[in-house]
Design a protein around this motif. Structure first.
Motif, PDB file in Angstrom:
ATOM      1  N   UNK A 171      62.029  63.500  37.294  1.00 20.08           N
ATOM      2  CA  UNK A 171      63.260  62.714  37.208  1.00 20.08           C
ATOM      3  C   UNK A 171      62.933  61.250  36.962  1.00 20.08           C
ATOM      4  N   UNK A 172      63.847  60.579  36.334  1.00 22.63           N
ATOM      5  CA  UNK A 172      63.719  59.132  36.170  1.00 22.63           C
ATOM      6  C   UNK A 172      65.095  58.532  36.369  1.00 22.63           C
ATOM      7  N   UNK A 173      65.108  57.428  37.118  1.00 27.33           N
ATOM      8  CA  UNK A 173      66.378  56.826  37.488  1.00 27.33           C
ATOM      9  C   UNK A 173      66.314  55.316  37.269  1.00 27.33           C
ATOM     10  N   UNK A 174      67.438  54.724  36.946  1.00 18.70           N
ATOM     11  CA  UNK A 174      67.517  53.276  36.831  1.00 18.70           C
ATOM     12  C   UNK A 174      68.625  52.777  37.743  1.00 18.70           C
ATOM     13  N   UNK A 175      68.292  51.855  38.627  1.00 15.90           N
ATOM     14  CA  UNK A 175      69.306  51.230  39.478  1.00 15.90           C
ATOM     15  C   UNK A 175      68.944  49.778  39.754  1.00 15.90           C
ATOM     16  N   UNK A 244      61.854  51.876  35.504  1.00 18.26           N
ATOM     17  CA  UNK A 244      62.571  53.016  36.064  1.00 18.26           C
ATOM     18  C   UNK A 244      61.917  53.507  37.339  1.00 18.26           C
ATOM     19  N   UNK A 245      62.719  54.181  38.160  1.00 19.58           N
ATOM     20  CA  UNK A 245      62.216  54.800  39.380  1.00 19.58           C
ATOM     21  C   UNK A 245      61.963  56.257  39.030  1.00 19.58           C
ATOM     22  N   UNK A 246      60.685  56.664  39.105  1.00 15.95           N
ATOM     23  CA  UNK A 246      60.379  57.986  38.550  1.00 15.95           C
ATOM     24  C   UNK A 246      59.260  58.692  39.299  1.00 15.95           C
ATOM     25  N   UNK A 247      59.268  60.016  39.208  1.00 14.92           N
ATOM     26  CA  UNK A 247      58.143  60.800  39.738  1.00 14.92           C
ATOM     27  C   UNK A 247      57.345  61.430  38.586  1.00 14.92           C
ATOM     28  N   UNK A 248      57.683  61.049  37.366  1.00 19.30           N
ATOM     29  CA  UNK A 248      56.997  61.615  36.205  1.00 19.30           C
ATOM     30  C   UNK A 248      55.622  60.957  36.063  1.00 19.30           C
TER      31      UNK A 248
END
Lengths: 383, 383
Positions: A171-175, A244-248
């Protein structure tokens, strides 16, 4: 209609005209008349008719006049079927078009605070976006422990965009808050009139010292200016180093984002954009982090852009693009930094003499992005 | 020598009608604006830098071209001349209707000179308006001519800098200045000029309160101040004041109370920039009470407020405790107007983001039948 009624309507007209003489608000409308009711009925008829999909019955009744050709949604990408597999995740109320299978994304609801959480799933991938109002004072107080500097004027701390692979868990997230965690500890940039301002302060202090030597200065607010110092330095430009906030697990890659797949006229199944944080730098320019996402049948593109303009000083752009290929579960992340002197760009605008309002262009982030050089670029992928 | 001349009231009413009775509001022709500005300038020449005003009065914060939200204020708080209004500046920039907003305020000021008062904010300036939208809006609305912008920004130089209410409340756009200990220092300024980068005049429209500090601090941006508790206490004590009311800072709730109501922020642009989802307020001052001991403190929960509590909202009630205001004061909170809502859903951008003029499409036939713009979902093939 009885005479009484007529009289009443006359007297009410008089009263409205009387109240007109003072400052009145618009919106005094007369009552509904029969002709209006008929017009409304007609509108509803047209409206419902217009909403109905062009069914076979209408085709058989031979509609006169030219029928506009449907826009070609056929993709030149091999393997792209005209009706791609589009599944709707739980919690997503978006209906699908019975005709083409296209997901219907409703216009944002007209409610305050704005709340809409459209989401879409394609193959293994789910895409969520949440748009919420700026943080309120309680939420800001709660952040005091996390951030030890004045936060941007507008923080959409509850807004986010998240892309998840349901199978692999990637997952990748942007906040906004994670982006603000990534700021440098301070910034070497200052506003354009900084020197001038300091000089005037210095001369004022000298003047005051002279005064003090000459006469007894009354104790007043100036005593505070002696101890005058800046608050703890921080990056007041809010330039994040955020990809980005990611676990990839990304590794550097030679595989660029395939532009040709993004330029072909594939239908957009889902589009969304939102601001994550914004600050007007006390009217010295703008610092803004926003994202845009578009989902096509076979891939998606997410752009998270930081845009900084300090008037008469600098332009700075930091773009993170995330490209996902749904068929191969391939994720490509492209991060690039752009920077340019304000005066240089102004010069080139004046050379080309584009309009009489160059500053309008400077508010167009895309235009600026196309017209300033890239200073750094990193491409990574998960494969 | 200029001959004292007043615009006939019927002409002013006609201007008000043009702006209020049409949707969208009709803009005034350049000659009219020139005329209005000239007349108002001659009147403002004799107005002191700090206007001595009396309660009852409603204080309005930043509006930023959100014309329909300004009308909302008149709707909820009463319209001039039945309600007295003090506007704290920042009438233009960022919203879509700066021209209409400032035109309406100028016309209202001329029509009801003893009921409507305008002071200057940091956006009432030539440089700021070229960077933040007002200039561009004038070019768009007046066929590429900047004439109207010139008339209006020239008028800005004449606006007073602050006001006192019952001699006890000091109102300005921004905050206090380290170079200013006495109100008389402000009264002695030559205000008829562009806002400078430094000095008392700049600080009055720029500085912000900060509850974390006691004295003045320099902003890390390199210019501008933050002021703390000691500063405001000393300033109030030296000038026999009870309170300072100011605007300038966006807050989700529409108002902020600092130091038990010693300083109040009033913000009057709901859903700021058509994306913040914030509320807005007007500060209604019914009377001034000499008692300082019952000074409000925001110690109650907003959820505790019942409808009945609003009956005695100006007295010692729960509303009072929630808002943290002095006796006789009340923040009248409101949300965005339906028109703001409409502009939001149209997805027009501010400050250059997604300023897609194409959206004003011709649409289907029944949309034009409804004389409404189609609510198209914004989709963008960005790269």
């Amino acid at each position: 209609m009885s005479q009484d009624n007529q009289e009443q309507s006359v007297s009410s007209k008089e009263s409205t005209s009387k109240s007109k003489t003072v400052f009145t608000m618009p919106g005094n409308r007369p009552g509904i008349q029969a002709v209006h009711v008929n017009a409304a009925r007609e509108m509803v008829r047209l409206h419902t008719q217009g909403r109905r999909p062009p069914s076979s019955t209408t085709a058989s009744t031979a509609v006169k006049g030219p029928v506009p050709p449907l826009p070609s949604t056929a993709s030149s990408f091999p393997g792209a079927s005209p009706h791609p597999h589009v599944s709707i995740p739980e919690g997503c109320k978006n209906p699908q078009c019975t005709h083409c299978g296209k997901v219907i994304i409703p216009a944002p609801q007209s409610s305050y605070p704005i709340q809409d959480t459209p989401a879409i799933a394609v193959k293994n991938w789910k895409i969520y976006t949440i748009k919420k109002p700026i943080l309120n004072s309680t939420e800001l107080e709660d952040l005091e422990a996390r951030f030890h500097f004045p936060l941007p004027e507008m923080i959409f701390g509850n807004s986010r965009v998240k892309i998840v692979n349901e199978v692999s868990g990637e997952s990748i997230e942007f906040n906004a808050l994670d982006a603000l965690d990534s700021l440098d500890s301070e910034s070497h940039l200052k506003v354009s009139y900084h020197k001038e301002w300091l000089d005037s302060r210095r001369s004022e202090r000298e003047k005051k010292e002279k005064e003090e030597r000459g006469e007894v200065e009354s104790r007043d607010l100036r005593e505070f200016t002696d101890k005058l110092d800046t608050i703890e330095p921080y990056d007041w430009t809010y330039s994040p180093n955020y990809k980005g906030t990611t676990n990839i697990k990304f590794s550097e890659s030679s595989q660029e984002i395939p532009i040709h797949r993004l330029t072909q006229p594939d239908p957009i199944l889902f589009f969304d954009e939102a601001v994550l944080f914004e600050d007007e730098l006390a009217d010295n320019g703008i610092s803004i982090l926003n994202y845009k996402i578009r989902v096509m049948p076979t891939c998606l593109l997410l752009l998270c852009r930081f845009y900084l303009r300090i008037d008469n000083v600098i332009f700075r752009i930091r773009d993170t693009r995330v490209f996902v290929d749904f068929d191969q579960d391939l994720v490509i992340r492209d991060y690039r930094q752009q920077e340019y002197e304000y005066s240089e760009l102004l010069k080139s605008v004046q050379r080309k003499s584009i309009g009489n309002d160059p500053k309008k262009l400077f508010r167009d982030h895309d235009w600026v992005s196309k017209n300033i050089p890239t200073i750094n670029k990193v491409v990574e992928s998960n494969q | 020598m200029t001959i004292p001349y007043n615009i006939p009231i019927s002409d002013l009413d006609y201007c008000l009608e043009q702006l209020l009775d049409h949707k969208p509001p009709k803009i005034l022709p350049p000659e009219t604006i020139q005329h209005l500005c000239h007349t108002l300038k001659t009147q403002l020449l004799s107005v002191p830098n700090i206007m001595p005003l009396q309660s009852p009065i409603s204080i309005v914060g930043d509006i930023h071209g959100q014309f329909h939200d300004l009308l909302e204020i008149f709707q909820i708080g009463g319209s001039p001349p039945s309600t007295n209004y003090l506007f704290l500046g920042d009438y233009v920039d960022r919203g879509y209707y700066s021209v209409e907003t400032i035109s309406l305020l100028i016309a209202l000021k001329l029509r009801y000179p003893d009921r409507v008062f305008l002071i200057r904010g940091n956006h009432e300036s030539r440089t700021i308006t070229t960077n933040y939208g007002f200039y561009t809006e004038v070019l768009n609305k007046y066929n590429g001519s900047a004439e109207v912008w010139t008339y209006i920004t020239d008028l800005f130089d004449y606006l007073p800098l602050g006001a006192t209410i019952d001699g006890k409340i000091f109102a300005a756009h921004g905050g206090l200045s380290p170079s200013c200990q006495q109100l008389d220092q402000i009264r002695a300024l030559d205000r008829f000029r562009e806002i400078p980068h430094d000095g008392i005049m700049a600080d009055l429209v720029w500085s912000d309160p900060d509850t974390e500090i006691l004295d003045f601090k320099l902003s890390p941006r390199g210019a501008g101040y933050l002021f703390g508790l000691d500063v405001i206490n000393k300033f109030c004590h030296d000038n026999d004041l009870m309170q300072m009311v100011r605007a300038h800072q966006l807050c989700n709730e529409g108002y902020t109370s600092y130091w038990k109501g010693k300083c109040l922020t009033v913000w009057s642009a709901p859903n700021y920039c058509y994306r913040c989802g914030n509320r807005a307020s007007v500060l209604e001052i019914l009377y001034y009470s000499g008692e300082s001991k019952s000074m409000g403190e925001p110690n109650a929960n907003e959820n505790d407020v019942k409808y009945d509590d609003y009956k005695n909202r100006f007295e010692d009630s729960i509303v009072h405790k929630v808002q943290g205001v002095l006796p006789g004061q009340f923040f009248n909170i409101f949300e965005a107007s339906p028109e703001n809502d409409e502009d939001t859903s149209k997805g027009k951008g501010v400050n250059g983001i997604n300023s897609d003029e194409e959206l004003v499409g011709n649409g289907d036939f029944f949309c034009s039948y409804f004389k409404e713009r189609p609510r198209k979902q914004h989709v963008e093939y960005f790269l």
